[in-house]
Design an enzyme around this catalytic site. Structure first.
Site, PDB file in Angstrom:
ATOM      1  N   SER A 151       0.829  -1.207   0.000  1.00  0.00           N
ATOM      2  CA  SER A 151       0.000   0.000   0.000  1.00  0.00           C
ATOM      3  C   SER A 151       0.863   1.256   0.000  1.00  0.00           C
ATOM      4  CB  SER A 151      -0.906   0.041   1.231  1.00  0.00           C
ATOM      5  OG  SER A 151      -1.847  -1.020   1.201  1.00  0.00           O
TER       6      SER A 151
ATOM      7  N   ASP B 233     -14.250   2.152   8.538  1.00  0.00           N
ATOM      8  CA  ASP B 233     -14.818   2.192   7.190  1.00  0.00           C
ATOM      9  C   ASP B 233     -15.252   3.641   6.994  1.00  0.00           C
ATOM     10  OD1 ASP B 233     -16.656   2.296   5.071  1.00  0.00           O
ATOM     11  OD2 ASP B 233     -17.214   0.198   5.337  1.00  0.00           O
ATOM     12  N   VAL B 234     -14.672   4.318   5.999  1.00  0.00           N
ATOM     13  CA  VAL B 234     -14.903   5.767   5.858  1.00  0.00           C
ATOM     14  C   VAL B 234     -16.322   6.114   5.405  1.00  0.00           C
ATOM     15  CG1 VAL B 234     -12.468   6.322   5.473  1.00  0.00           C
ATOM     16  CG2 VAL B 234     -13.963   5.881   3.493  1.00  0.00           C
TER      17      VAL B 234
ATOM     18  N   ALA C 201     -14.170   1.998  -6.226  1.00  0.00           N
ATOM     19  CA  ALA C 201     -15.336   2.002  -7.111  1.00  0.00           C
ATOM     20  C   ALA C 201     -15.683   0.544  -7.364  1.00  0.00           C
ATOM     21  CB  ALA C 201     -15.014   2.703  -8.422  1.00  0.00           C
TER      22      ALA C 201
ATOM     23  N   THR D  44      -0.073  -2.093  -6.693  1.00  0.00           N
ATOM     24  CA  THR D  44      -0.677  -2.341  -5.375  1.00  0.00           C
ATOM     25  C   THR D  44      -1.961  -3.142  -5.565  1.00  0.00           C
ATOM     26  OG1 THR D  44      -2.042  -0.376  -5.493  1.00  0.00           O
ATOM     27  CG2 THR D  44       0.148  -0.093  -4.524  1.00  0.00           C
ATOM     28  N   LEU D  45      -2.619  -3.416  -4.443  1.00  0.00           N
ATOM     29  CA  LEU D  45      -3.914  -4.103  -4.475  1.00  0.00           C
ATOM     30  C   LEU D  45      -4.903  -3.353  -5.362  1.00  0.00           C
ATOM     31  CD1 LEU D  45      -5.002  -6.615  -3.004  1.00  0.00           C
ATOM     32  CD2 LEU D  45      -5.888  -5.090  -1.227  1.00  0.00           C
TER      33      LEU D  45
ATOM     34  N   LYS E 217     -11.725  11.323  -8.699  1.00  0.00           N
ATOM     35  CA  LYS E 217     -10.430  11.970  -8.395  1.00  0.00           C
ATOM     36  C   LYS E 217     -10.472  13.449  -8.757  1.00  0.00           C
ATOM     37  CE  LYS E 217      -7.893   8.497  -6.784  1.00  0.00           C
ATOM     38  NZ  LYS E 217      -7.625   8.372  -5.335  1.00  0.00           N
TER      39      LYS E 217
ATOM     40  N   TYR F 271     -10.400   3.720 -16.324  1.00  0.00           N
ATOM     41  CA  TYR F 271     -10.390   4.428 -15.025  1.00  0.00           C
ATOM     42  C   TYR F 271     -11.781   5.016 -14.748  1.00  0.00           C
ATOM     43  CZ  TYR F 271      -8.129   6.542 -10.987  1.00  0.00           C
ATOM     44  OH  TYR F 271      -7.766   6.869  -9.693  1.00  0.00           O
TER      45      TYR F 271
HETATM   46  P1  NAD Z   1      -4.385  -0.103  -1.686  1.00  0.00           P
HETATM   47  O1  NAD Z   1      -5.424  -1.072  -2.150  1.00  0.00           O
HETATM   48  O2  NAD Z   1      -3.244  -0.627  -0.949  1.00  0.00           O
HETATM   49  O3  NAD Z   1      -5.071   1.078  -0.845  1.00  0.00           O
HETATM   50  C1  NAD Z   1      -6.414   1.449  -0.996  1.00  0.00           C
HETATM   51  C2  NAD Z   1      -6.993   1.521   0.394  1.00  0.00           C
HETATM   52  O4  NAD Z   1      -8.330   2.016   0.383  1.00  0.00           O
HETATM   53  C3  NAD Z   1      -7.049   0.144   1.071  1.00  0.00           C
HETATM   54  O5  NAD Z   1      -6.301   0.186   2.257  1.00  0.00           O
HETATM   55  C4  NAD Z   1      -8.516  -0.037   1.375  1.00  0.00           C
HETATM   56  O6  NAD Z   1      -8.744  -0.723   2.582  1.00  0.00           O
HETATM   57  C5  NAD Z   1      -8.963   1.404   1.464  1.00  0.00           C
HETATM   58  N1  NAD Z   1     -10.420   1.555   1.378  1.00  0.00           N
HETATM   59  C6  NAD Z   1     -11.237   1.281   0.334  1.00  0.00           C
HETATM   60  N2  NAD Z   1     -12.531   1.488   0.694  1.00  0.00           N
HETATM   61  C7  NAD Z   1     -12.515   1.914   1.981  1.00  0.00           C
HETATM   62  C8  NAD Z   1     -13.524   2.268   2.930  1.00  0.00           C
HETATM   63  N3  NAD Z   1     -14.836   2.222   2.623  1.00  0.00           N
HETATM   64  N4  NAD Z   1     -13.132   2.660   4.173  1.00  0.00           N
HETATM   65  C9  NAD Z   1     -11.819   2.702   4.516  1.00  0.00           C
HETATM   66  N5  NAD Z   1     -10.817   2.365   3.670  1.00  0.00           N
HETATM   67  C10 NAD Z   1     -11.176   1.971   2.423  1.00  0.00           C
HETATM   68  O7  NAD Z   1      -3.894   0.623  -3.037  1.00  0.00           O
HETATM   69  P2  NAD Z   1      -3.012   1.942  -3.235  1.00  0.00           P
HETATM   70  O8  NAD Z   1      -2.572   1.894  -4.637  1.00  0.00           O
HETATM   71  O9  NAD Z   1      -2.038   2.074  -2.155  1.00  0.00           O
HETATM   72  O10 NAD Z   1      -4.108   3.108  -3.143  1.00  0.00           O
HETATM   73  C11 NAD Z   1      -3.994   4.192  -2.263  1.00  0.00           C
HETATM   74  C12 NAD Z   1      -4.393   5.485  -2.948  1.00  0.00           C
HETATM   75  O11 NAD Z   1      -3.470   5.770  -3.985  1.00  0.00           O
HETATM   76  C13 NAD Z   1      -5.770   5.460  -3.590  1.00  0.00           C
HETATM   77  O12 NAD Z   1      -6.399   6.715  -3.379  1.00  0.00           O
HETATM   78  C14 NAD Z   1      -5.441   5.309  -5.054  1.00  0.00           C
HETATM   79  O13 NAD Z   1      -6.459   5.857  -5.869  1.00  0.00           O
HETATM   80  C15 NAD Z   1      -4.182   6.133  -5.126  1.00  0.00           C
HETATM   81  N6  NAD Z   1      -3.351   5.912  -6.311  1.00  0.00           N
HETATM   82  C16 NAD Z   1      -2.903   4.662  -6.625  1.00  0.00           C
HETATM   83  C17 NAD Z   1      -2.121   4.484  -7.751  1.00  0.00           C
HETATM   84  C18 NAD Z   1      -1.636   3.115  -8.150  1.00  0.00           C
HETATM   85  O14 NAD Z   1      -1.240   2.951  -9.305  1.00  0.00           O
HETATM   86  N7  NAD Z   1      -1.630   2.141  -7.263  1.00  0.00           N
HETATM   87  C19 NAD Z   1      -1.767   5.581  -8.547  1.00  0.00           C
HETATM   88  C20 NAD Z   1      -2.225   6.839  -8.189  1.00  0.00           C
HETATM   89  C21 NAD Z   1      -3.015   6.989  -7.070  1.00  0.00           C
HETATM   90  C1  IMJ Z   2      -7.646   1.574 -11.801  1.00  0.00           C
HETATM   91  C2  IMJ Z   2      -8.624   1.270 -12.741  1.00  0.00           C
HETATM   92  C3  IMJ Z   2      -8.402   1.403 -14.108  1.00  0.00           C
HETATM   93  C4  IMJ Z   2      -7.197   1.831 -14.572  1.00  0.00           C
HETATM   94  C5  IMJ Z   2      -6.209   2.124 -13.639  1.00  0.00           C
HETATM   95  C6  IMJ Z   2      -6.429   1.997 -12.253  1.00  0.00           C
HETATM   96  N1  IMJ Z   2      -4.917   2.568 -13.790  1.00  0.00           N
HETATM   97  C7  IMJ Z   2      -4.333   2.726 -12.575  1.00  0.00           C
HETATM   98  C8  IMJ Z   2      -5.243   2.369 -11.579  1.00  0.00           C
HETATM   99  C9  IMJ Z   2      -4.300   2.800 -15.092  1.00  0.00           C
HETATM  100  C10 IMJ Z   2      -2.953   3.209 -12.357  1.00  0.00           C
HETATM  101  C11 IMJ Z   2      -5.012   2.380 -10.092  1.00  0.00           C
HETATM  102  N2  IMJ Z   2      -5.529   3.623  -9.482  1.00  0.00           N
HETATM  103  C12 IMJ Z   2      -4.838   4.870  -9.843  1.00  0.00           C
HETATM  104  C13 IMJ Z   2      -6.625   3.688  -8.634  1.00  0.00           C
HETATM  105  O1  IMJ Z   2      -6.950   4.769  -8.184  1.00  0.00           O
HETATM  106  C14 IMJ Z   2      -7.412   2.485  -8.330  1.00  0.00           C
HETATM  107  C15 IMJ Z   2      -8.595   2.555  -7.705  1.00  0.00           C
HETATM  108  C16 IMJ Z   2      -9.491   1.445  -7.531  1.00  0.00           C
HETATM  109  C17 IMJ Z   2      -9.149   0.122  -7.793  1.00  0.00           C
HETATM  110  C18 IMJ Z   2     -10.088  -0.892  -7.604  1.00  0.00           C
HETATM  111  C19 IMJ Z   2      -9.800  -2.333  -7.917  1.00  0.00           C
HETATM  112  C20 IMJ Z   2     -10.700  -3.282  -7.189  1.00  0.00           C
HETATM  113  C21 IMJ Z   2     -12.111  -2.802  -7.054  1.00  0.00           C
HETATM  114  N3  IMJ Z   2     -12.357  -1.480  -6.988  1.00  0.00           N
HETATM  115  C22 IMJ Z   2     -11.382  -0.522  -7.153  1.00  0.00           C
HETATM  116  N4  IMJ Z   2     -11.681   0.766  -6.910  1.00  0.00           N
HETATM  117  C23 IMJ Z   2     -10.767   1.731  -7.087  1.00  0.00           C
HETATM  118  O2  IMJ Z   2     -13.041  -3.625  -6.926  1.00  0.00           O
END
Ligand code: NAD
Ligand code: IMJ
Length: 256
Positions: A19, A65-66, A96, A194-195, A163, A156
């Site tokens: 994460s 849970d937010v 989402a 990440t997840l 966002k 996305y």
């Molecule tokens: P992650 O899955 O490790 O983190 C997402 C977190 O959101 C998880 O800990 C999950 O428990 C939490 N979450 C979801 N629904 C929730 C709820 N109802 N209440 C409380 N917590 C909740 O993945 P990550 O990539 O570390 O994502 C963290 C942030 O970074 C997100 O906002 C994501 O959009 C952003 N982000 C991710 C990427 C990427 O490529 N991984 C890129 C840009 C931005």
């Molecule tokens: C997420 C979806 C589609 C394209 C995407 C992503 N790309 C990247 C992400 C190109 C980098 C990851 N990202 C930036 C996110 O913010 C992801 C948010 C997310 C991911 C999931 C996967 C599992 C699920 N719901 C989710 N909701 C939000 O069920």
């Protein structure tokens, strides 16, 4: 060396060791901050518990849970009791429904739209409002975004709209909280494995695309996000608020 000595922080969004929140939290802890963590639900608790234990036995771990106002209230009541104040808040939460992250954005349902915006954008407003009364010495609130808020990234979809809302919330919160010396900023991260990224159609292709198109010719590493998260939390960033800072190896400047 940046210090966060004497600062107290709360971290939302650790699910596992990949994460982004965990990378930033570790940097905060190494810089001397005292931290508390939350976990989304009982399914995630054991893994987060294990990680948090590595920071010492005195690290509070609370359910949140937010989407649940009473859980948010419970977290900040506990912080008030344990520490009496707060300086840092990391919001690294997004969700989402999976169906909405494939196919056409045009088909986004009312329910998927509501959930994405509630979890990924409104939650920042709710957490900032609950945190502000504890941030009596000023504070730093940091959230995570993605370039899909500004440009079309296939799949996305509704997360792009959420966002965009999140980034606007950062600006309005920065305006409201500025007089209290509480800063609100956003890190727009390049893709990280990440997840939240796993199982996304075409994710591997996107990582390759960044590697060849970003000026720095590499992908973002969690440590790149941690160092910027540390800076934004520190007094060195005292005059930065309401900003979206791209930590994406320069990808955002490119036209093609
Ligand atoms: P992650 O899955 O490790 O983190 C997402 C977190 O959101 C998880 O800990 C999950 O428990 C939490 N979450 C979801 N629904 C929730 C709820 N109802 N209440 C409380 N917590 C909740 O993945 P990550 O990539 O570390 O994502 C963290 C942030 O970074 C997100 O906002 C994501 O959009 C952003 N982000 C991710 C990427 C990427 O490529 N991984 C890129 C840009 C931005
Ligand atoms: C997420 C979806 C589609 C394209 C995407 C992503 N790309 C990247 C992400 C190109 C980098 C990851 N990202 C930036 C996110 O913010 C992801 C948010 C997310 C991911 C999931 C996967 C599992 C699920 N719901 C989710 N909701 C939000 O069920």
């Amino acid at each position: 060396m940046i210090t966060l000595s004497g600062k107290i922080g709360i971290v939302f969004g650790v699910a596992n060791q990949r994460s982004i929140a965990w990378a930033i939290a570790r940097a905060w802890a190494q810089a001397g901050a005292r931290l508390a963590f939350t976990y989304q639900n009982e399914r995630l608790r054991p893994e987060v518990e294990e990680l948090v234990a590595t920071l010492g036995p005195e690290t509070p771990l609370l359910a949140c849970d937010v989407t649940k106002d009473e859980e948010i209230a419970g977290v900040f009541a506990e912080l008030q009791r344990r520490f009496g104040k707060l300086h840092l808040l990391l919001h690294s939460v997004a969700f989402a429904p999976k169906d909405a992250l494939e196919g056409q954005f045009l088909n986004t349902t009312r329910e998927a739209f509501r959930i994405a915006h509630e979890v990924s954008a409104y939650s920042l407003v709710a957490l900032a409002r609950a945190a502000a009364p504890l941030m009596t010495d000023g504070g730093s609130i940091i959230t995570l975004s993605y370039i899909g808020s500004q440009r079309v990234i296939p799949n996305y979809n509704v997360m792009g709209a959420a966002k965009a809302s999140l980034e606007a919330c950062v600006r309005y919160l920065a305006y409201d909280l500025g007089p209290r010396r509480i800063r609100v900023n956003c890190i727009s991260a390049g893709p990280v494995n990440t997840l939240a990224a796993r199982g996304i159609a075409g994710f591997a292709k996107i990582l390759k695309h960044y590697e060849s198109h970003a000026p720095l010719k590499r992908n973002v590493q969690p440590d790149d996000l941690a160092s910027v998260g540390l800076f934004l939390a520190s007094d060195g960033a005292a005059a930065i608020t309401g900003q979206v800072i791209y930590v994406d190896c320069g990808y955002q400047i490119m036209g093609v």
